[in-house]
Design a protein around this motif. Sequence first.
Motif, short mmCIF file in Angstrom:
data_model
loop_
_atom_site.label_atom_id
_atom_site.label_comp_id
_atom_site.label_asym_id
_atom_site.label_seq_id
_atom_site.Cartn_x
_atom_site.Cartn_y
_atom_site.Cartn_z
N ASN A 271 0.48 -1.72 -0.45
CA ASN A 271 0.11 -0.10 -0.28
C ASN A 271 0.58 0.94 0.15
O ASN A 271 0.69 2.19 -0.26
CB ASN A 271 -1.02 -0.03 1.17
CG ASN A 271 -1.96 -1.29 0.99
OD1 ASN A 271 -2.58 -1.76 -0.08
ND2 ASN A 271 -2.50 -1.25 2.29
N TYR A 272 1.67 0.88 0.92
CA TYR A 272 2.70 2.61 1.12
C TYR A 272 4.01 2.88 0.62
O TYR A 272 4.69 3.04 0.24
CB TYR A 272 2.51 3.33 2.65
CG TYR A 272 1.47 2.93 2.72
CD1 TYR A 272 0.37 4.20 2.46
CD2 TYR A 272 0.35 2.00 3.27
CE1 TYR A 272 -0.71 4.22 3.08
CE2 TYR A 272 -0.68 2.55 4.10
CZ TYR A 272 -1.48 3.20 3.89
OH TYR A 272 -2.77 3.26 4.54
N ASP A 276 7.80 3.38 3.89
CA ASP A 276 6.76 3.36 4.90
C ASP A 276 7.88 3.53 6.40
O ASP A 276 7.53 2.56 7.19
CB ASP A 276 5.27 2.42 4.81
CG ASP A 276 4.36 3.59 6.24
OD1 ASP A 276 4.50 4.66 5.92
OD2 ASP A 276 3.68 2.76 6.68
#
Length: 327
Positions: A271-272, A276
């Motif tokens: 997702n990141y 992250d």
Amino acid sequence: MKKFVGALVLVCLIQQASVAIKLEESRVIANPYEDPLLQQADSLYRAGNESKALSQYANAAEIFAKEELWGEYVAAKSGELRTLIKLEDYDHIEAIYNAAMTIGTERLGNDHPDLAGLLLHYGRYLYEVIGKYETAETVLLRALTLNRKAQPANIQLSITIYYHLTYFYQYYWRDSYAARGYLQVLVDNSQLLDQKQLAFSYYTMASISREMDDFEKAEIYAIKALDAYSQLPSVNLGFAYTMLGNVYQEQKKFEKANENYEIAVNTLKGNYGSNDYGLTDIYLNQLLNYNTLGQTSTALEIGQEALRVLEVNDALNTANAQIIYQN
């Protein structure tokens, strides 16, 4: 004959007055959010067409004002506030709220339940956007009080108010005891929640239970949260795995904790990205677990990765990370 006609006219006038009263009462107790114009706007909002929804709410408000349907007017203005918050367009929120609340209180009265939605979304603006927590608390609690007077009850608005009171107290005001009371209402009425509200409620119940050292309950709700989030296109799935890992760690189930942490790391990376900052807390928990299990080499590898992420994100944190790593 004249007396009979006069009596007949009087009866007709009484009947008309009775009908007028009934119509007025039905307007008071009817749910203004069920108006077709508002439902069209709501459908656009739920479909992600916020700009069109905003225009529809504004047009509906003009129509309702001309027809003097003040409950529907206030509901339309509430929709405008909600949509502007979603669009992160905050310039006109204060003006729209003040104007709508002035008209609403003049036409409906200060304590009319139809004002609850307007208060709810203004309260959201106060705590989510400008950080006026004490004022937000007052406004949200007033929204709850007024909505409780609605007859018949506006169930969906009730759920939304309880949702935001829980969110406010748990994640902004940091008062888990206050949040728990409102959250319990959501959990007890889980069949009325949409999937997002359901996932949030289970996750937050797991979090509060963990804070209160009720790890058995925390595990139950963490698993429920994981299942609920898995049915959403949501970036929160990684956090749900992290929560379950944290619960297992508190229970000293280190291998189960690491299994969930590993899935959380992979999900969050997807997702990141691998840099992250939120990964570092998970890495440090994994490091401690593997060290406890005697898997020193794995612990060292994870510690090195945690250092790398910290260095990428914030060089100032490197010294603190090194102290943790060495210990």
